[in-house]
Design a protein around this motif. Structure first.
Motif, short mmCIF file in Angstrom:
data_model
loop_
_atom_site.label_atom_id
_atom_site.label_comp_id
_atom_site.label_asym_id
_atom_site.label_seq_id
_atom_site.Cartn_x
_atom_site.Cartn_y
_atom_site.Cartn_z
N THR A 237 0.92 -1.54 0.01
CA THR A 237 0.03 0.31 0.50
C THR A 237 0.66 1.67 0.07
OG1 THR A 237 -0.77 0.09 2.76
CG2 THR A 237 -1.98 -1.07 1.45
N SER A 238 2.23 1.50 0.05
CA SER A 238 2.56 2.58 0.72
C SER A 238 4.47 1.91 0.39
CB SER A 238 2.55 3.35 1.43
OG SER A 238 3.01 2.40 2.73
N CYS A 239 5.54 1.97 -0.10
CA CYS A 239 6.73 2.22 0.07
C CYS A 239 7.34 3.47 -0.03
CB CYS A 239 7.40 1.09 -0.64
SG CYS A 239 8.37 0.47 -1.06
N GLN A 240 8.75 3.81 0.67
CA GLN A 240 9.84 4.49 -0.35
C GLN A 240 10.59 3.78 0.67
OE1 GLN A 240 9.55 8.24 3.07
NE2 GLN A 240 11.70 7.93 2.19
N ASP A 241 12.43 4.24 0.08
CA ASP A 241 13.26 4.00 0.82
C ASP A 241 14.31 4.51 1.74
OD1 ASP A 241 15.07 6.68 -0.34
OD2 ASP A 241 16.22 5.63 -1.40
N THR A 242 15.33 3.71 2.87
CA THR A 242 15.62 4.85 3.55
C THR A 242 16.88 5.37 4.07
OG1 THR A 242 17.16 2.64 4.50
CG2 THR A 242 14.45 2.61 4.76
N SER A 243 16.67 5.63 2.17
CA SER A 243 17.93 6.78 2.50
C SER A 243 18.03 7.97 3.14
CB SER A 243 18.29 7.04 0.79
OG SER A 243 17.30 7.80 0.27
N ASP A 244 17.14 8.64 3.97
CA ASP A 244 17.40 9.67 4.24
C ASP A 244 16.91 9.12 6.03
OD1 ASP A 244 17.54 11.20 2.82
OD2 ASP A 244 15.65 11.75 2.74
N GLY A 245 17.23 8.11 6.42
CA GLY A 245 17.01 7.61 7.31
C GLY A 245 15.46 6.53 8.10
N LEU A 246 15.63 5.23 8.80
CA LEU A 246 14.12 5.01 8.91
C LEU A 246 13.61 5.89 9.37
CD1 LEU A 246 12.48 2.12 8.50
CD2 LEU A 246 13.77 1.44 10.79
N LYS A 247 13.78 6.75 10.14
CA LYS A 247 12.57 7.20 10.57
C LYS A 247 12.25 8.19 9.69
CE LYS A 247 12.08 10.87 14.20
NZ LYS A 247 12.56 11.55 16.17
N ALA A 248 12.81 8.70 9.11
CA ALA A 248 12.60 8.93 7.88
C ALA A 248 11.78 8.95 6.55
CB ALA A 248 13.80 10.09 7.37
N GLY A 249 11.97 8.05 6.81
CA GLY A 249 11.18 7.40 5.70
C GLY A 249 10.03 6.69 6.03
N ILE A 250 9.49 6.04 7.56
CA ILE A 250 8.30 6.25 8.40
C ILE A 250 7.69 7.32 8.25
CG2 ILE A 250 7.02 5.03 10.76
CD1 ILE A 250 9.84 3.56 10.87
N GLN A 251 8.16 8.24 8.65
CA GLN A 251 7.37 9.56 8.84
C GLN A 251 7.23 10.25 7.50
OE1 GLN A 251 10.83 12.31 11.07
NE2 GLN A 251 10.07 12.30 12.47
N SER A 252 8.16 9.92 6.36
CA SER A 252 7.39 10.56 4.65
C SER A 252 5.78 9.02 4.39
CB SER A 252 8.25 10.74 4.40
OG SER A 252 9.44 10.63 4.72
N VAL A 342 5.21 4.00 25.74
CA VAL A 342 5.15 4.32 24.33
C VAL A 342 6.09 5.49 24.66
CG1 VAL A 342 4.00 5.07 22.45
CG2 VAL A 342 3.18 2.79 24.15
N GLU A 343 7.10 6.19 23.32
CA GLU A 343 7.47 7.25 23.24
C GLU A 343 7.79 7.96 21.43
OE1 GLU A 343 12.02 6.81 23.42
OE2 GLU A 343 10.76 6.10 25.44
N ALA A 344 7.89 8.69 21.91
CA ALA A 344 8.52 9.15 19.89
C ALA A 344 9.13 8.60 19.55
CB ALA A 344 8.53 10.85 20.12
N LEU A 345 9.08 8.60 18.52
CA LEU A 345 10.08 7.60 17.84
C LEU A 345 11.46 8.03 18.24
CD1 LEU A 345 9.75 5.27 16.28
CD2 LEU A 345 10.38 6.57 14.08
N PRO A 346 13.00 7.52 18.63
CA PRO A 346 14.42 8.45 18.54
C PRO A 346 14.80 8.37 17.40
CG PRO A 346 14.06 5.83 18.84
CD PRO A 346 12.23 6.41 19.00
#
Length: 354
Positions: A237-252, A342-346
């Protein structure tokens, strides 16, 4: 880095270095599962102003472009990366964007600008790095632009094709979808931390572990096979690479899909070398996994009921992925620690300068 050896002018380099390296491109064909194909009618060997493709059948054309800092890489300045390495990295950084769309790469266009004093040997190794990276994912560097500048400047554009309606986009995740990643992240960030920041003193990793770390930068890999599995499955249903980091990918993915995510710390795949660097440099490991790291893994979502089907597709191809969380209706992106809190993604994701 000190330069040695002769430095030819641009026409000489074109004649003696570039042209011989790209002989035999014309006539190359890349074909999709449904029979749609792209045939290279005029490649770099034709020495025309542009490459020419004939495309046939129902398909979507995927285009992407990325600039690489060339010698301004910190690890390049420290002597850990060669000119060949930054050429290789340039190609893979662009081809990874094509992979994240689920496309089959058909071409790379490269821009190489360099100081006139750059020796022919150094220029050649940059071109060879680009060429060899393209070969690794069965595509071609079909041309681009070369010429002089005040320093090495590297940029490229990648092109791919995908079956009609099967391009993988960032928007489309729905609450309840599983959040997945194709492999461990944080290795490239660990290399930067170890080689570029950490003062090891008398404490350092064995040579073979150091080599494993630096290979994340020297030989990154665009995950074309994984991207094709995701695309052809029809269930992602959605996808991108982690070239900016895993957190950035998840946020995008969260922003594009108007969802949130709950990431389970205990489900994150962790490479042993990342654990070693985290301990050695006194760094919180989940922050290292999530932060600014160009690992070129694919982060994606799939409906819960479709996970078994996708798992079988990957297993049949000799590949794997990891389920690390799920999409939520609330728009927050959070981490559930192993103890249940539970906390904000580090982690600090890469942010492009404006």
């Amino acid at each position: 880095m000190q330069n040695f050896g002769p430095a030819s002018d641009e026409p000489t380099r074109l004649a003696n270095i570039v042209s011989p390296m790209f002989l035999g491109q014309t006539g190359w064909v890349q074909e999709l599962q449904d029979g749609a194909k792209a045939e290279l009618l005029a490649g770099a060997d034709a020495q025309d102003d542009c490459a020419v493709f004939r495309v046939d059948g129902p398909m979507e054309v995927v285009l992407g472009s990325d600039y690489v800092r060339g010698p301004k890489f910190r690890l390049y300045e420290l002597g850990y990366l060669s000119n060949y390495d930054i050429g290789y990295y340039l190609a893979m950084a662009n081809l990874s964007d094509i992979a994240a769309m689920g496309a089959l790469p058909i071409a790379l266009l490269s821009v190489i600008r360099y100081p006139k004093s750059l020796p022919d040997t150094d220029f050649t190794t940059v071109i060879e790095g680009i060429r060899d990276a393209c070969r690794e994912v069965n595509t071609l560097n079909v041309g681009g632009d070369i010429g002089s500048a005040e320093r090495i400047i590297l940029s490229a554009s990648a092109m791919g094709i995908v079956e009609q309606g099967r391009s993988l986009l960032r928007g489309g995740a729905r609450p309840g979808d599983r959040l997945c990643v194709t492999g461990p992240t944080g290795i490239a960030a660990s290399a930067q931390r170890y080689f570029g920041i950490f003062d090891s003193g008398s404490t350092k990793l064995p040579d073979e572990r150091e080599e494993l770390l630096i290979s994340a930068w020297r030989r990154p890999r665009a995950l074309v096979r994984q991207g094709r599995c995701l695309s052809t499955s029809g269930v992602v249903t959605s996808c991108q690479d982690t070239s900016d980091g895993l957190k950035a990918g998840i946020q995008s993915l969260a922003v594009a899909s108007s969802v949130g995510f709950m990431v389970d710390e205990s489900a994150l795949p962790i490479a042993d070398i990342v654990t070693e660097v985290a301990v050695l440099t006194d760094c919180e490991i989940t922050s290292l996994i999530m932060g600014d790291s160009v690992d070129f893994q694919l982060v994606f979502t799939v409906a819960e009921e479709d996970v078994p089907q996708l798992s079988k597709i990957f297993a049949d191809a000799g590949l794997q992925f990891f389920s690390i969380g799920h999409a939520t209706e609330a728009h927050e992106v959070s981490l559930r620690r192993a103890d249940g809190t539970v906390e904000a993604l580090p982690g600090t994701p890469w942010r492009h300068a404006t």
